[in-house]
Design a protein around this motif. Structure first.
Motif, PDB file in Angstrom:
ATOM      1  N   ASP A 195      29.448  73.927  43.161  1.00 33.58           N
ATOM      2  CA  ASP A 195      29.497  73.168  41.921  1.00 33.58           C
ATOM      3  C   ASP A 195      28.528  71.988  42.027  1.00 33.58           C
ATOM      4  OD1 ASP A 195      30.120  71.966  39.553  1.00 33.58           O
ATOM      5  OD2 ASP A 195      32.235  71.633  40.010  1.00 33.58           O
TER       6      ASP A 195
ATOM      7  N   GLU B 216      29.976  68.493  41.600  1.00 33.56           N
ATOM      8  CA  GLU B 216      30.690  67.975  42.767  1.00 33.56           C
ATOM      9  C   GLU B 216      29.713  67.449  43.815  1.00 33.56           C
ATOM     10  OE1 GLU B 216      33.849  67.373  43.078  1.00 33.56           O
ATOM     11  OE2 GLU B 216      34.392  68.299  41.187  1.00 33.56           O
TER      12      GLU B 216
ATOM     13  N   ASN C 120      28.589  64.102  42.531  1.00 34.89           N
ATOM     14  CA  ASN C 120      29.649  63.108  42.700  1.00 34.89           C
ATOM     15  C   ASN C 120      29.765  62.671  44.157  1.00 34.89           C
ATOM     16  OD1 ASN C 120      30.251  63.236  39.984  1.00 34.89           O
ATOM     17  ND2 ASN C 120      31.944  64.664  40.240  1.00 34.89           N
TER      18      ASN C 120
ATOM     19  N   ARG D 122      35.316  66.782  48.446  1.00 30.39           N
ATOM     20  CA  ARG D 122      35.182  67.248  47.063  1.00 30.39           C
ATOM     21  C   ARG D 122      35.161  68.774  46.989  1.00 30.39           C
ATOM     22  NH1 ARG D 122      35.061  63.171  43.738  1.00 30.39           N
ATOM     23  NH2 ARG D 122      34.627  64.552  42.003  1.00 30.39           N
TER      24      ARG D 122
END
Length: 161
Positions: free
Chosen positions: A11, A14, A17, A70
């Motif tokens: 992802d 992610e 982030n 994450r």
């Protein structure tokens, strides 16, 4: 005929982030202030830079910890060897792998065939499609593949009739 796809995806949100969290921690840590630490993400490569090899290793561990928290599988990361320049500045690249390469896809197909169920597996680009007449057989394949260890993290999508 029921089928599903076996993929290896990361992802991207992610990863972004985790990268932002790592940047925040690096700016707040006392031992890394003024270290020239930089984290850049040019898809699909993460670039890490620092003033010396020790600080680079600290930055790498922070980033890998944030990625793991994450739920980004570290199996999908290709961590290159650090490069140290003559001035002592260190840099490193980490490649985020998307999709199944042909070697891993062949391992997955071999594992499906070992189950001796009435299903067919075939490589379709960067994923493997498994088809069969019985939905229960497909679910057994998913359970068996989750139990096995592969060089890349596998995920399953599009289980449909």
């Amino acid at each position: 005929m029921p089928s599903f796809d076996i993929v290896s995806e990361v992802d991207e949100q992610e990863v972004a982030n985790a990268l932002n969290q790592a940047r925040k921690e690096i700016t707040n840590r006392f031992d890394l202030k003024g270290s020239g630490a930089e984290l850049d993400y040019e898809r699909p490569t993460l670039h890490l830079r620092a003033n010396d090899a020790f600080k680079l290793s600290v930055i790498r561990e922070i980033l890998l910890g944030k990625l793991a928290r994450r739920n980004v599988s570290l199996k999908n990361l290709d961590i290159k060897a650090p490069a140290v320049s003559s001035t002592g500045r260190a840099s490193q690249e980490i490649v985020v792998r998307q999709g199944l390469d042909s070697d891993v896809a062949r391992l997955v197909i071999h594992a499906v065939r070992e189950l001796a169920l009435k299903v067919q597996a075939q490589i379709q680009g960067d994923h493997v499609r498994v088809t069969g007449k019985n939905r229960d057989d497909l679910q057994r394949v998913i359970a068996a593949l989750r139990a096995k260890e592969f060089p890349r993290a596998l995920s399953f999508r599009n289980l449909r009739d």
